[in-house]
Design a protein around this motif. Structure first.
Motif, PDB file in Angstrom:
ATOM      1  N   PRO A 198     -10.162  32.953 -80.235  1.00 21.71           N
ATOM      2  CA  PRO A 198      -9.329  31.727 -79.684  1.00 21.71           C
ATOM      3  C   PRO A 198      -8.972  30.653 -80.535  1.00 21.71           C
ATOM      4  CG  PRO A 198     -11.023  32.507 -78.455  1.00 21.71           C
ATOM      5  CD  PRO A 198     -11.248  33.164 -79.693  1.00 21.71           C
ATOM      6  N   ALA A 199      -8.148  29.734 -80.261  1.00 21.50           N
ATOM      7  CA  ALA A 199      -7.889  28.468 -81.143  1.00 21.50           C
ATOM      8  C   ALA A 199      -9.105  27.872 -81.062  1.00 21.50           C
ATOM      9  CB  ALA A 199      -6.637  27.834 -80.394  1.00 21.50           C
ATOM     10  N   ASP A 200      -9.968  27.497 -80.226  1.00 21.19           N
ATOM     11  CA  ASP A 200     -11.186  26.616 -80.127  1.00 21.19           C
ATOM     12  C   ASP A 200     -12.401  27.161 -80.872  1.00 21.19           C
ATOM     13  OD1 ASP A 200     -11.586  28.535 -78.207  1.00 21.19           O
ATOM     14  OD2 ASP A 200     -12.614  27.102 -76.846  1.00 21.19           O
ATOM     15  N   LYS A 201     -12.085  28.506 -81.734  1.00 20.74           N
ATOM     16  CA  LYS A 201     -13.334  28.958 -82.109  1.00 20.74           C
ATOM     17  C   LYS A 201     -13.040  28.913 -83.815  1.00 20.74           C
ATOM     18  CE  LYS A 201     -15.251  30.403 -78.447  1.00 20.74           C
ATOM     19  NZ  LYS A 201     -16.698  29.770 -77.904  1.00 20.74           N
ATOM     20  N   ASN A 202     -14.262  28.815 -84.426  1.00 18.57           N
ATOM     21  CA  ASN A 202     -14.273  28.772 -85.818  1.00 18.57           C
ATOM     22  C   ASN A 202     -14.571  29.865 -86.459  1.00 18.57           C
ATOM     23  OD1 ASN A 202     -14.925  28.172 -88.590  1.00 18.57           O
ATOM     24  ND2 ASN A 202     -15.223  26.110 -88.185  1.00 18.57           N
TER      25      ASN A 202
END
Length: 253
Positions: A101-105
């Motif tokens: 997801p976009a919020d995961k590094n």
């Protein structure tokens, strides 16, 4: 490569062994998949114990066969004095990286995952995946291993996967009907990950939950659920008759 059976203290450390060169495997594109499988097998035998048997595509049926490129294995390590449980580990889920997801590094959230379940020593696996009474953990791991690619999503620590929609009990003698993912407390910490960088593989336990516990996770978060599980000394060993930590008794938790 020398494989050694784990003889360290469970959950704390493991006996030294030569780790598989997973990063080398990832660099050879044409043979990455078989090398990755070999590395997973080696990782299991290095830190846990000898693989007794391999269940191939345990969730497959005559109506829904799977092709070679979508192959899933469930590895079985039998109980021994160091780990007095049956250990089931998937191999093949990590063949296809999950979409972060976009919020995961990617440095913190692995895109490649394998799952495991720990069964009591007395659990019978003699009937394999087709055993309706005792084979459901093998089949469930096969289903979970395909879940991200079928639903095109990412799974990580604390995520819950229901057994169907609406959730159905795994088998007639339990009301547990889903699972939450988390690192196992029963295996060496060195087993938690294989390799490094964006292609590293994380190993999480799939811990069966009751419907009310899944609702608690959704309503109040995974920390609340894990706290309640630990308060009642509920670990990641499958216990189909354990206490439901989210069920109300006489109006109280």
């Amino acid at each position: 490569m020398t494989l050694r059976k784990h003889t360290g203290k469970i959950g704390l450390s493991s006996a030294p062994c030569e780790p598989p060169d997973v990063n080398l495997a990832m660099s050879v594109r044409k043979s990455a998949q078989p090398l990755r499988r070999q590395n997973i097998h080696a990782h299991v035998e290095c830190h846990i114990g000898r693989i007794e048997q391999v269940f191939q595509n345990p969730d497959a049926s005559r109506d829904a066969p799977y092709s070679a490129h979508d192959d899933i294995e469930v590895l079985h390590v039998a109980p021994d004095p160091a780990l007095p449980y049956h250990l089931l580990v998937t191999a093949g889920m990590s063949d296809q990286p999950m979409i972060l997801p976009a919020d995961k590094n990617q440095d913190e959230a692995p895109s490649r995952l394998e799952l495991m379940m720990i069964l009591p020593q007395q659990w019978s696996l003699a009937g394999g995946a087709q055993d309706e009474r005792y084979g459901w953990p093998i089949r469930w791991l096969g289903t979970l291993a395909r879940y991200p690619r079928i639903h095109n999503l990412w799974l990580g620590w604390g995520d819950v996967v229901p057994n169907g929609n609406p959730p159905r009990p795994f088998v007639s003698y339990t009301r547990q009907c889903g699972a939450i993912l988390a690192p196992s407390l029963q295996v060496p910490v060195a087993f938690y990950e294989l390799g490094s960088g964006p292609d590293r593989i994380a190993f999480y336990a799939a811990i069966p939950l009751y419907l009310e516990e899944m609702a608690l996770r959704q309503r109040e978060g995974m920390e609340v659920l894990f706290t309640k599980l630990l308060e009642h000394d509920i670990r990641d060993i499958v216990d189909c008759k354990r206490r439901n930590v989210a069920k109300r008794f006489f109006g109280l938790f």
